[in-house]
Design an enzyme around this catalytic site. Structure first.
Site, PDB file in Angstrom:
ATOM      1  N   CYS A  95       0.848  -1.192   0.000  1.00 16.24           N
ATOM      2  CA  CYS A  95       0.000   0.000   0.000  1.00 16.24           C
ATOM      3  C   CYS A  95       0.889   1.248   0.000  1.00 16.24           C
ATOM      4  O   CYS A  95       1.828   1.340   0.802  1.00 16.24           O
ATOM      5  CB  CYS A  95      -0.897  -0.008   1.234  1.00 16.24           C
ATOM      6  N   GLU A 125       2.149  -5.542   8.895  1.00 23.11           N
ATOM      7  CA  GLU A 125       2.576  -4.164   8.592  1.00 23.11           C
ATOM      8  C   GLU A 125       3.622  -3.692   9.582  1.00 23.11           C
ATOM      9  O   GLU A 125       4.634  -3.083   9.197  1.00 23.11           O
ATOM     10  CB  GLU A 125       1.385  -3.208   8.605  1.00 23.11           C
TER      11      GLU A 125
END
Length: 282
Positions: A95, A125
């Site tokens: 992302c 993440e």
């Protein structure tokens, strides 16, 4: 039953980008497409992608002559360096919001700062964020943990996992500044997360309850559920099969939202199931 659907419900732009990239590679590359771990956190979407020939690789080190796609959550630089040595075509679906945090961390570490990451230590993440800082990173979850921090080598820089609670970040930032006044505070919670959470507060006066749709492994979904339950009775469902009509007895209007990895087809099925429930007073 009336259903009010949150405008922000479903795929965020980073997840949409990752799914579209995977599908485009499957259609045009002429090679099998694998992802380095689950592309996103949604079992139903992953199953649909698998039907299209896009599968998560349990052991990428054994692959060759294929496309290997980095997941939307991102990975540590050391992991990427290892994957680049494989006989595969490596593509990146990280992302852009997460990639931005990676760049911030690298710049701050290069400037001699110690990075604090507000997030869930085991989340993919966060693993990637910490990997960008090497030894110059600490993960914290609560303001109370700030009192246990050692003095930094130069100063601290606080960033956040992109899908965390803004209000929790603010509390931690205040605690960090109270103890280390020269710290740098960089709010890296993405706009999609903020809007998704804000919309629950806006919808609350209009609804009797909330239904949040999403995979139980989706951190941002679980945070939506937590907020929703502070506001109204709330139900967390994965699919329409989890919607039990009896639980909605006496409710006239429900608010419907979903995590950032929840596909539109799952959300639509839940909406239809809820609308089919007759309104019956308790």
């Amino acid at each position: 039953m009336k259903v009010v659907v949150a405008e922000s419900a479903g795929f965020c732009w980073g997840v949409k980008r990752a799914v579209e990239k995977a599908r485009a590679l499957a259609a045009k590359s002429g090679m099998p497409v694998y992802t380095d771990g689950p592309l996103i956190h949604n079992k139903q979407m992953l199953a649909r992608l698998a039907e299209e020939g896009i599968k998560a690789a349990d052991n990428p080190e054994t692959l060759s002559n294929c496309v290997l796609l980095i997941r939307a959550h991102g990975i540590p630089p050391s992991r990427k360096a290892a994957l680049e040595k494989l006989p595969v075509r490596l593509e990146d679906a990280t992302c852009p919001d997460v990639a931005r945090i990676h760049r911030i961390i690298r710049e701050r570490v290069a400037a001699g700062e110690t990075v604090l990451v507000f997030g869930d230590a085991g989340h993919p993440e966060v693993i990637g964020l910490v990997g960008c800082a090497g030894v110059e990173a600490l993960v914290i979850r609560r303001p109370e943990e700030v009192s246990e921090l050692p003095p930094p080598r130069r100063r601290y820089c606080l960033v956040s996992q992109s899908t965390q609670f803004p209000r929790s970040f603010d509390r931690i930032a205040a605690s960090v500044l109270a103890r280390f006044p020269d710290s740098a505070i960089i709010d890296t919670i993405c706009r999609s997360t903020r809007r998704r959470q804000e919309e629950l507060f806006e919808m609350a006066p209009e609804v009797d309850a909330f239904v949040i749709v999403g995979d139980p492994h989706s951190a941002n979904t679980l945070r939506l559920v937590e907020i929703a339950r502070e506001l109204k009775p709330a139900f967390h469902v994965r699919t329409a099969d989890d919607v039990a009509a009896a639980e909605f007895s006496g409710l006239r209007t429900v608010g419907l939202s979903a995590g950032a990895s929840t596909p539109s087809f799952v959300l639509e099925e839940v909406r239809k199931k809820l609308e089919s429930i007759p309104t019956v007073d308790r």
